[in-house]
Design a protein around this motif. Structure first.
Motif, PDB file in Angstrom:
ATOM      1  N   MET A   1       0.811  -1.220   0.000  1.00 55.92           N
ATOM      2  CA  MET A   1       0.000   0.000   0.000  1.00 55.92           C
ATOM      3  C   MET A   1       0.842   1.266   0.000  1.00 55.92           C
ATOM      4  N   LEU A   2       2.124   1.170   0.386  1.00 58.15           N
ATOM      5  CA  LEU A   2       2.973   2.367   0.354  1.00 58.15           C
ATOM      6  C   LEU A   2       3.208   2.869  -1.066  1.00 58.15           C
ATOM      7  N   TRP A   3       2.935   2.035  -2.062  1.00 52.40           N
ATOM      8  CA  TRP A   3       3.040   2.483  -3.454  1.00 52.40           C
ATOM      9  C   TRP A   3       1.692   2.932  -4.015  1.00 52.40           C
ATOM     10  N   ASP A   4       0.666   2.942  -3.181  1.00 54.25           N
ATOM     11  CA  ASP A   4      -0.687   3.250  -3.649  1.00 54.25           C
ATOM     12  C   ASP A   4      -1.082   4.666  -3.221  1.00 54.25           C
ATOM     13  N   PRO A   5      -1.228   5.594  -4.171  1.00 53.13           N
ATOM     14  CA  PRO A   5      -1.620   6.960  -3.788  1.00 53.13           C
ATOM     15  C   PRO A   5      -3.013   7.025  -3.170  1.00 53.13           C
ATOM     16  N   GLU A   6      -3.900   6.097  -3.526  1.00 49.46           N
ATOM     17  CA  GLU A   6      -5.238   6.089  -2.932  1.00 49.46           C
ATOM     18  C   GLU A   6      -5.203   5.740  -1.446  1.00 49.46           C
ATOM     19  N   MET A   7      -4.083   5.136  -1.005  1.00 44.05           N
ATOM     20  CA  MET A   7      -3.917   4.777   0.400  1.00 44.05           C
ATOM     21  C   MET A   7      -2.964   5.734   1.111  1.00 44.05           C
ATOM     22  N   ALA A   8      -2.737   6.904   0.525  1.00 37.65           N
ATOM     23  CA  ALA A   8      -1.810   7.898   1.099  1.00 37.65           C
ATOM     24  C   ALA A   8      -0.429   7.292   1.287  1.00 37.65           C
ATOM     25  N   GLY A   9       0.025   6.606   0.224  1.00 34.64           N
ATOM     26  CA  GLY A   9       1.312   5.936   0.285  1.00 34.64           C
ATOM     27  C   GLY A   9       2.489   6.889   0.208  1.00 34.64           C
ATOM     28  N   GLY A  10       3.670   6.316   0.150  1.00 37.31           N
ATOM     29  CA  GLY A  10       4.897   7.092   0.120  1.00 37.31           C
ATOM     30  C   GLY A  10       5.660   6.985   1.420  1.00 37.31           C
ATOM     31  N   SER A  11       6.833   7.606   1.435  1.00 37.93           N
ATOM     32  CA  SER A  11       7.723   7.460   2.589  1.00 37.93           C
ATOM     33  C   SER A  11       7.460   8.469   3.701  1.00 37.93           C
ATOM     34  N   LEU A  12       7.010   9.666   3.367  1.00 37.07           N
ATOM     35  CA  LEU A  12       6.905  10.729   4.366  1.00 37.07           C
ATOM     36  C   LEU A  12       5.925  10.399   5.478  1.00 37.07           C
ATOM     37  N   LEU A  13       4.753   9.875   5.117  1.00 32.96           N
ATOM     38  CA  LEU A  13       3.744   9.567   6.123  1.00 32.96           C
ATOM     39  C   LEU A  13       4.003   8.234   6.813  1.00 32.96           C
ATOM     40  N   ASP A  14       4.958   7.477   6.327  1.00 33.18           N
ATOM     41  CA  ASP A  14       5.278   6.198   6.935  1.00 33.18           C
ATOM     42  C   ASP A  14       6.508   6.353   7.831  1.00 33.18           C
ATOM     43  N   ILE A  15       7.670   5.999   7.346  1.00 33.74           N
ATOM     44  CA  ILE A  15       8.871   6.108   8.175  1.00 33.74           C
ATOM     45  C   ILE A  15       9.249   7.570   8.419  1.00 33.74           C
ATOM     46  N   GLY A  16       8.882   8.462   7.511  1.00 32.54           N
ATOM     47  CA  GLY A  16       9.243   9.870   7.648  1.00 32.54           C
ATOM     48  C   GLY A  16       8.653  10.553   8.859  1.00 32.54           C
ATOM     49  N   ILE A  17       7.502  10.082   9.323  1.00 35.50           N
ATOM     50  CA  ILE A  17       6.867  10.740  10.458  1.00 35.50           C
ATOM     51  C   ILE A  17       7.683  10.540  11.732  1.00 35.50           C
ATOM     52  N   TYR A  18       8.440   9.442  11.818  1.00 32.66           N
ATOM     53  CA  TYR A  18       9.327   9.241  12.969  1.00 32.66           C
ATOM     54  C   TYR A  18      10.410  10.318  13.024  1.00 32.66           C
ATOM     55  N   SER A  19      11.036  10.582  11.877  1.00 27.44           N
ATOM     56  CA  SER A  19      12.072  11.619  11.844  1.00 27.44           C
ATOM     57  C   SER A  19      11.486  12.979  12.172  1.00 27.44           C
ATOM     58  N   ALA A  20      10.268  13.228  11.699  1.00 24.50           N
ATOM     59  CA  ALA A  20       9.598  14.477  12.039  1.00 24.50           C
ATOM     60  C   ALA A  20       9.417  14.594  13.548  1.00 24.50           C
ATOM     61  N   PHE A  21       9.064  13.481  14.202  1.00 26.13           N
ATOM     62  CA  PHE A  21       8.941  13.507  15.658  1.00 26.13           C
ATOM     63  C   PHE A  21      10.257  13.886  16.316  1.00 26.13           C
ATOM     64  N   LEU A  22      11.347  13.241  15.888  1.00 27.88           N
ATOM     65  CA  LEU A  22      12.638  13.490  16.534  1.00 27.88           C
ATOM     66  C   LEU A  22      13.027  14.957  16.417  1.00 27.88           C
ATOM     67  N   ALA A  23      12.819  15.533  15.224  1.00 27.88           N
ATOM     68  CA  ALA A  23      13.148  16.938  15.020  1.00 27.88           C
ATOM     69  C   ALA A  23      12.291  17.833  15.908  1.00 27.88           C
ATOM     70  N   VAL A  24      11.002  17.564  15.963  1.00 26.25           N
ATOM     71  CA  VAL A  24      10.089  18.376  16.770  1.00 26.25           C
ATOM     72  C   VAL A  24      10.395  18.222  18.255  1.00 26.25           C
ATOM     73  N   ASP A  25      10.711  17.000  18.688  1.00 30.53           N
ATOM     74  CA  ASP A  25      10.924  16.745  20.107  1.00 30.53           C
ATOM     75  C   ASP A  25      12.139  17.496  20.651  1.00 30.53           C
ATOM     76  N   TRP A  26      13.172  17.652  19.825  1.00 25.37           N
ATOM     77  CA  TRP A  26      14.388  18.318  20.286  1.00 25.37           C
ATOM     78  C   TRP A  26      14.501  19.768  19.845  1.00 25.37           C
ATOM     79  N   LEU A  27      13.816  20.142  18.757  1.00 24.88           N
ATOM     80  CA  LEU A  27      14.007  21.479  18.191  1.00 24.88           C
ATOM     81  C   LEU A  27      12.755  22.340  18.199  1.00 24.88           C
ATOM     82  N   GLY A  28      11.607  21.758  18.540  1.00 22.31           N
ATOM     83  CA  GLY A  28      10.384  22.543  18.574  1.00 22.31           C
ATOM     84  C   GLY A  28       9.687  22.614  17.226  1.00 22.31           C
ATOM     85  N   PRO A  29       8.653  23.427  17.130  1.00 27.29           N
ATOM     86  CA  PRO A  29       7.851  23.517  15.909  1.00 27.29           C
ATOM     87  C   PRO A  29       8.670  23.963  14.699  1.00 27.29           C
ATOM     88  N   VAL A  30       8.245  23.515  13.531  1.00 28.90           N
ATOM     89  CA  VAL A  30       8.933  23.865  12.287  1.00 28.90           C
ATOM     90  C   VAL A  30       8.551  25.276  11.856  1.00 28.90           C
TER      91      VAL A  30
END
Length: 320
Positions: free
Chosen positions: A159-188
């Motif tokens: 399903m990560l290759w399916d746009p109808e399922m909101a696929g792609g890397s950002l909403l999958d593994i990418g959201i973890y990196s977004a957490f780490l950045a926000v947790d230590w550096l605050g809002p973007v």
């Protein structure tokens, strides 16, 4: 005893159910899946009652539900569960956009129920140990975060290759990196992104983000290979969270004065039991928001992903 219902029967739901065995005051009471055969098999393996309908589960005496279904259903199912009076622990991402997330949070406020995005890293013993160590022996304020992971083994039928399922890397593994950045550096504050779209999803994304307290370099991908470590930098040293950092068990602190400190804290259970125990404690205390993964944390994470998607021109078909 917190009585849990699980929505979905995939791999992450299995990990959650396995983790419940390591939470003293939690039990699996109910499970629902669109495929009733899968729900029946899941209940036979892990316990609880299998429900043929979501409505039936939400009318039962479960205290909380864990949403373990595909991204596109998270907001809808969270709203249904909150309206039915259930507390909700929702697998990441809590919603596929900031607009969706605000709808969910408004529903949680209206019905006075606890809602938390299931972002597991900060509850791991290693992550807590690192925070405690740095409080006593700091590297100074962290001003730079580098994190990412790319998995070349995602099959095209996933399903990560399916746009109808909101696929792609950002909403999958990418959201973890977004957490780490926000947790230590605050809002973007602003985001620059380079990436590559393939079949209507982001196959690879490289993000530079300026946050309230520093800079982040993040990447995610589903057709290239990339390590899963992370770097936190301060004026008096830097920290390496060893791969896979989002299941953190080991970190190395390199101080500018030449010292090196190794931290280790192996996990027990499936790793999801830590966030589950935290969530259960919040229910018992009558809290409506986690002080660890706050609603503002979730807002900041999805704001970063929204900005990266906008920079790539990534719009899912159902958003047109």
């Amino acid at each position: 005893m917190i009585r849990w219902g699980i929505l979905g029967c995939g791999n992450i739901a299995r990990r959650f159910a396995q983790g419940l065995g390591h939470v003293a005051d939690a039990t699996l009471a109910a499970v629902w899946n669109r495929n009733t055969d899968k729900a029946d098999a899941f209940a036979r393996e892990f316990g609880g009652a299998a429900y043929a309908s979501l409505e039936g589960l939400l009318k039962s005496d479960v205290d909380a539900v864990y949403i373990a279904t595909p991204h596109t259903s998270h907001a809808r199912l969270a709203i249904q569960a909150l309206a039915a009076g259930k507390h909700v622990l929702c697998e990441k991402p809590a919603a596929i956009s900031a607009t969706e997330l605000e709808t969910v949070l408004a529903c949680a406020r209206k019905h006075e129920r606890l809602f938390m995005e299931a972002m597991k890293p900060p509850f791991y013993p290693l992550y807590r140990k690192l925070r405690e160590h740095l409080a006593l022996d700091p590297v100074g304020p962290v001003g730079f975060v580098r994190a990412g992971f790319a998995n070349p083994g995602v099959p095209r039928e996933h399903m990560l290759w399916d746009p109808e399922m909101a696929g792609g890397s950002l909403l999958d593994i990418g959201i973890y990196s977004a957490f780490l950045a926000v947790d230590w550096l605050g809002p973007v504050r602003d985001v620059q992104v380079l990436g590559r779209l393939d079949g209507g999803v982001d196959a690879f994304a490289s993000v530079n983000a300026r946050h309230e307290r520093g800079i982040a370099q993040l990447y995610s991908g589903i057709d290239l290979a990339g390590s899963g470590d992370a770097l936190l930098s301060g004026p008096a040293g830097h920290i390496v969270l060893h791969e896979k950092w989002w299941n953190p068990v080991r970190a190395t602190i390199h101080y500018a004065d030449g010292r090196k400190v190794e931290l280790e804290a192996p996990m027990t259970g499936s790793g999801l039991n830590y966030e589950t125990a935290h969530f259960g404690a919040l229910i018992k205390e009558g809290q409506l928001e986690s002080p660890v993964v706050t609603h503002d944390h979730s807002r900041a994470m999805i704001a970063l992903v929204d900005a990266a998607r906008a920079g790539l021109g990534l719009v899912y078909p159902f958003e047109d």
